[in-house]
Scaffold this motif. Sequence first.
Motif, short mmCIF file in Angstrom:
data_model
loop_
_atom_site.label_atom_id
_atom_site.label_comp_id
_atom_site.label_asym_id
_atom_site.label_seq_id
_atom_site.Cartn_x
_atom_site.Cartn_y
_atom_site.Cartn_z
N LEU B 217 46.90 34.97 31.85
CA LEU B 217 46.46 35.61 33.08
C LEU B 217 46.17 37.07 32.80
O LEU B 217 46.92 37.75 32.11
N HIS B 218 45.02 37.53 33.32
CA HIS B 218 44.72 38.96 33.31
C HIS B 218 44.82 39.43 34.76
O HIS B 218 44.72 38.63 35.67
N TYR B 219 45.04 40.74 34.93
CA TYR B 219 45.28 41.23 36.29
C TYR B 219 44.33 42.37 36.62
O TYR B 219 44.17 43.30 35.83
N GLN B 220 43.71 42.27 37.79
CA GLN B 220 42.82 43.35 38.23
C GLN B 220 43.40 44.01 39.48
O GLN B 220 43.70 43.35 40.47
N PRO B 221 43.58 45.34 39.43
CA PRO B 221 44.20 46.04 40.55
C PRO B 221 43.29 46.07 41.79
O PRO B 221 42.07 46.11 41.67
N ILE B 222 43.92 46.02 42.95
CA ILE B 222 43.23 46.23 44.21
C ILE B 222 43.81 47.54 44.77
O ILE B 222 45.02 47.64 44.99
N VAL B 407 39.59 43.66 52.24
CA VAL B 407 39.35 44.14 50.88
C VAL B 407 37.89 43.87 50.51
O VAL B 407 37.35 42.83 50.86
N ALA B 408 37.27 44.80 49.79
CA ALA B 408 35.92 44.56 49.27
C ALA B 408 36.01 44.34 47.76
O ALA B 408 36.71 45.07 47.07
N GLU B 409 35.31 43.30 47.29
CA GLU B 409 35.35 42.95 45.87
C GLU B 409 34.08 43.40 45.17
O GLU B 409 33.04 43.59 45.80
N GLY B 410 34.15 43.50 43.87
CA GLY B 410 32.96 43.74 43.05
C GLY B 410 32.37 45.14 43.22
O GLY B 410 31.15 45.31 43.12
N VAL B 411 33.21 46.12 43.48
CA VAL B 411 32.71 47.48 43.70
C VAL B 411 32.54 48.18 42.36
O VAL B 411 33.49 48.26 41.58
N GLU B 412 31.31 48.65 42.09
CA GLU B 412 31.04 49.27 40.80
C GLU B 412 30.59 50.72 40.91
O GLU B 412 30.75 51.50 39.97
N ALA B 434 39.18 49.46 37.94
CA ALA B 434 39.65 48.89 36.67
C ALA B 434 39.12 47.48 36.49
O ALA B 434 38.87 46.77 37.46
N ARG B 435 38.96 47.11 35.25
CA ARG B 435 38.63 45.73 34.91
C ARG B 435 39.91 44.91 34.88
O ARG B 435 40.99 45.49 34.83
N TRP B 445 48.61 50.88 32.46
CA TRP B 445 47.67 51.48 33.42
C TRP B 445 48.42 51.97 34.66
O TRP B 445 48.22 53.06 35.14
N LEU B 446 49.31 51.09 35.16
CA LEU B 446 50.09 51.45 36.34
C LEU B 446 50.98 52.65 36.05
O LEU B 446 51.10 53.57 36.85
N GLN B 447 51.58 52.63 34.88
CA GLN B 447 52.48 53.69 34.46
C GLN B 447 51.74 55.02 34.40
O GLN B 447 52.19 56.03 34.93
N LEU B 448 50.55 55.01 33.78
CA LEU B 448 49.74 56.22 33.65
C LEU B 448 49.34 56.74 35.03
O LEU B 448 49.40 57.92 35.30
N ARG B 449 48.92 55.86 35.89
CA ARG B 449 48.52 56.24 37.24
C ARG B 449 49.68 56.86 38.00
O ARG B 449 49.52 57.83 38.71
N GLY B 450 50.86 56.23 37.81
CA GLY B 450 52.04 56.71 38.51
C GLY B 450 52.42 58.12 38.08
O GLY B 450 52.92 58.91 38.86
N SER B 451 52.13 58.45 36.79
CA SER B 451 52.59 59.74 36.27
C SER B 451 51.60 60.85 36.56
O SER B 451 51.87 61.99 36.31
#
Lengths: 226, 452
Positions: B217-222, B407-412, B434-435, B445-451
């Motif tokens: 499983l890969h995870y894409q943030p919303i 939620v809107a998907e596919g925003v580039e 994020a992809r 990624w979450l860690q970096l964003r949090g900091s």
Amino acid sequence: MTPADNLSFEAKLESTLRDIGIPPRPIILDHVGTEMHKDEPNFNYLSRIITADVGLSASLIKITNSPFFGFRSRVRSVKEALMVLGLDVASRAIAGIILRRAFPDSPQIERFWDSAAQIARLSGWLAQRVTKNNLQPDEAYTYGLFRDCGIPILIARFPGYYAVLAEANHEAIASFTAIEDKHLPTNHAVVGCLLAQSWWLPEETSLSIRYHHDANVLATPTIPPR
Amino acid sequence: MTICSNYALAMPPASRQNKTSQASAIDPTTGFVDRSGGFVLIAQLASQATREHPLALLWIDLDRFKQVNESFGHHGGDAVIAQIALRLRNKTGGRAEWCRMAGDEFVCIIPNGDLDQAHQLAFELLRAIEAPLPFGDMLLRPSASIGIAILEINEDPFSCLERADRAMSTAKRAGGGRVVISGDEPVPGRLGILLAREELELENKLHIALESGGLNLHYQPIVGFDGRIETVEALMRCETDGCNISPAKFIPIAEKTGLISRLGDWSLLTGARFAHRLDTMGLRTKVAINVSRAQLVSPNFAKALHAALLCANVQPELIELELTESLFMDISETVQANLRAARDAGLGLAIDDFGTGYSCLANLKDIPATKIKLDRAFVVVLPHDRRAFAVVKALTQLGSELGMSVVAEGVEEQSQLDSLREAGVHAIQGYIHARPMPEGALLQWLQLRGST
């Protein structure tokens, strides 16, 4: 991120991994699976990685020579065991060996696993006598071993589960799982099926675990839907 | 039973030898006629075939037989062939004639055999071959690939034989242990039929991936407009031999073959585990897991769901189920009950690709959804398409009114993001943030964003 942050991050990762209720599929099964699908499986490579785990190798040789598993052979090495079993059967045998280790040890649980092993041997023995629908002893053996693996998971996850077990064991009329369903949102057959599936055991094995308390399946000749 | 006695049993009955012409010979290992004898026999039986009494040919090739020869030598290989030949003959009895084409290749000639009978028989033969085979003090597990061809009117019998051979090759390429009918073989130049072969190969690849740990499983943030990562969507990734199989390709195959339920249960457990992991790390981010129609039509869904939650030791509030738009083709009572049970347990329910296909406003009335995900078709035309903008704005108002998150998907593009903010949409999923990432990368990624 400072190195110290990084360290605590890794440490956190570790601790969360340990806290998982249902053991993840053992990596070694991935290795066997990868080789299994090659035109020329590398038995030397596989025996090397299996031999690195002394307990696993000893158990694999033992089970290959066990009459209950259906292979009356006298292999002496892991490589011979793999040749005799074939990689798909070997993969199931390894899964069965690792299953017990995947759970934390405790005296009560030890008794549970001993009886699971006995059920497995009896299932293998029975399959050799009841030759129906191409039932293979090794499949029956694996089924016997995994059949009740939902129970230790529920014990670990659900503090009141011992009481439910006691009630289910003394129930004369309703099925075992019906008693579980009365107290819990799920039952050990469903949980066991989930583990078997997530370890990619054959679909038949997973479904047999799912329905092993369901008398209705005895009346229907086909496999019920999930 | 020793190999010697099998060997004797595999010898042909005397009557058989009279049937075939003098030029042909009986193969001593199997008791079948040899290649040239087979050609004579096929020609002879083909001449008697009619529309009502067609001739069926099965080409049978043992899988991985080279290994047997290499391990036990040709003498051992012959002994195995003899035992398998015995099984084959026992299975067909007087219904069919047999020929040994080459080392581990046989042809079964069924006079008066229509496709159904031939197909049935092929499966019986496959099962007979696959029974464990005692060899010395070992048991072997043989398997075979079988191709079927039915002789057509005015068809040259040898071209029919070739078709059976080609069908067998297709079965072999798809991993062996299976039966392929020549009708499914490519007629030159027809794309649709080539697909059948591609599908078989894909199915095989999928199984290999499952058994060798290639499914992930890969995870894409919303991401909410307030910057909060409220959810990550779990997306299946499948990899074999270092190459990715796109979900757009393997999901339809999994649906066709019924494998989808297993994949679905696996994602449920794997995603729930990850949600637990995020939780113990102090991140209150939900995990959205796709559930298929096949899972939701099952009366056992609720129990399996609870089992996964329990096994992952995760709070139900941290899981969201994403319902594909195709589910709404027909919402049975079972589906409704399953969704209700999930909602009652505290899980979120998101309707994916909302606003296109089968999903419609009426669904909002029937399904206790907590979130709608606007189809990307609305997003790609923003900001210039004012009508699309109006629809997005209205749906967002409606969703908010019903207490749902939109939620809107596919925003580039940044311009799309600005437009969606203006429309009042609550959160955004897309490459602009994020992809989809593997577990470890997402945690970082979450860690970096949090900091920051």
